[in-house]
Design an enzyme around this catalytic site. Structure first.
Site, PDB file in Angstrom:
ATOM      1  N   GLY A 131       2.163   4.851  -6.633  1.00 38.76           N
ATOM      2  CA  GLY A 131       2.929   4.508  -7.823  1.00 38.76           C
ATOM      3  C   GLY A 131       2.642   5.496  -8.938  1.00 38.76           C
ATOM      4  O   GLY A 131       1.667   6.251  -8.870  1.00 38.76           O
ATOM      5  N   GLN A 135       2.071   8.741 -17.534  1.00 39.53           N
ATOM      6  CA  GLN A 135       1.136   9.606 -16.812  1.00 39.53           C
ATOM      7  C   GLN A 135       1.622  11.048 -16.722  1.00 39.53           C
ATOM      8  O   GLN A 135       0.823  11.953 -16.489  1.00 39.53           O
ATOM      9  CB  GLN A 135       0.889   9.067 -15.401  1.00 39.53           C
ATOM     10  N   CYS A 183      -6.573   5.551  -9.407  1.00 36.61           N
ATOM     11  CA  CYS A 183      -5.483   5.933 -10.295  1.00 36.61           C
ATOM     12  C   CYS A 183      -5.409   7.449 -10.367  1.00 36.61           C
ATOM     13  O   CYS A 183      -6.448   8.113 -10.472  1.00 36.61           O
ATOM     14  CB  CYS A 183      -5.742   5.347 -11.685  1.00 36.61           C
ATOM     15  N   LEU A 184      -4.199   7.976 -10.323  1.00 34.44           N
ATOM     16  CA  LEU A 184      -4.033   9.429 -10.396  1.00 34.44           C
ATOM     17  C   LEU A 184      -4.525   9.983 -11.738  1.00 34.44           C
ATOM     18  O   LEU A 184      -4.829  11.163 -11.838  1.00 34.44           O
ATOM     19  CB  LEU A 184      -2.566   9.812 -10.169  1.00 34.44           C
ATOM     20  N   HIS A 215      -0.785  -2.856 -11.855  1.00 39.90           N
ATOM     21  CA  HIS A 215      -1.442  -1.591 -12.203  1.00 39.90           C
ATOM     22  C   HIS A 215      -0.472  -0.667 -12.952  1.00 39.90           C
ATOM     23  O   HIS A 215      -0.807  -0.125 -14.003  1.00 39.90           O
ATOM     24  CB  HIS A 215      -1.971  -0.921 -10.929  1.00 39.90           C
ATOM     25  N   GLU A 216       0.728  -0.507 -12.383  1.00 38.48           N
ATOM     26  CA  GLU A 216       1.697   0.429 -12.988  1.00 38.48           C
ATOM     27  C   GLU A 216       2.168  -0.068 -14.362  1.00 38.48           C
ATOM     28  O   GLU A 216       2.277   0.719 -15.301  1.00 38.48           O
ATOM     29  CB  GLU A 216       2.897   0.643 -12.063  1.00 38.48           C
ATOM     30  N   HIS A 235      -0.006   0.574 -17.321  1.00 38.88           N
ATOM     31  CA  HIS A 235       0.098   1.907 -17.938  1.00 38.88           C
ATOM     32  C   HIS A 235       1.070   1.891 -19.121  1.00 38.88           C
ATOM     33  O   HIS A 235       0.907   2.665 -20.068  1.00 38.88           O
ATOM     34  CB  HIS A 235       0.603   2.935 -16.916  1.00 38.88           C
TER      35      HIS A 235
HETATM   36 NI    NI Z   1      -2.663   4.413 -12.461  1.00 39.13          NI
END
Ligand code: NI
Length: 177
Positions: free
Chosen positions: A47, A52, A100-101, A142-143, A146
């Site tokens: 995701g 991000q 997480c990226l 999670h997404e 953000h």
């Molecule tokens: Ni993340």
């Protein structure tokens, strides 16, 4: 389109509340979504949220096919979700590993609501309304965090589980994003 650099934890933009999208199916929105797809695919993420890649708008994408790297995670259909509204369907919380990226190389156990309704729109303005559980519910939470300026480390309850991928046990399977 193109693969964009992913902002890392510490960048102020990741702590902002993202703005709502007010026009659907515009060239700008479609280009943003294409960039997000390209970036997520290049990094093999499950995701990605628009902040991000430096765009503070309420747009997330996610999707996940079962594979050997993440044997415990169920498949999640590829979804573009805009201006999301999340409603937990019970008070039940479930622990699970997250990465997480924007927090590369690390993971931790994070509690999330186990059952959830989410509503929002796709890029054309069509309504989305789903009830999900398990890994699907986790990825959405999670997404969408953000978009509220929340990164998963802010949700960790037991910091003894927070560590580097290579140092944690291999059976502690994780999904990046
Ligand atoms: Ni993340």
């Amino acid at each position: 389109m193109s693969i964009k650099p992913v902002l890392k934890m510490g960048e102020p933009l990741l702590l902002e509340v993202a703005k709502k999208v007010d026009q659907f199916n515009t060239p700008e929105l479609n280009a943003l979504i294409q960039d997000m797809q390209d970036t997520m695919a290049a990094l093999d993420g499950a995701g990605l949220a628009a902040p991000q890649i430096g765009i503070s708008l309420q747009v997330v994408i996610f999707g996940f096919k079962e594979n050997q790297r993440y044997p415990d995670a169920d498949e999640v259909p590829f979804t573009i979700l805009i201006n999301p509204v999340l409603t937990p369907l019970s008070e039940d919380m479930e622990d699970g590993w997250e990465g997480c990226l924007s927090v590369p190389g690390l993971r931790a156990i994070v509690p999330r609501y186990s059952q959830l309704r989410y509503q929002g729109f796709d890029q054309y303005g069509n309504a989305i309304d789903r009830r999900v559980d398990g890994f699907h519910a986790r990825v959405v939470q999670h997404e969408c965090d953000h978009l509220q300026g929340i990164l998963y480390p802010m949700r960790i309850k037991d910091f003894r589980t927070f560590g580097f991928n290579e140092a944690l046990l291999p059976e502690q399977s994780v999904v990046d994003e």
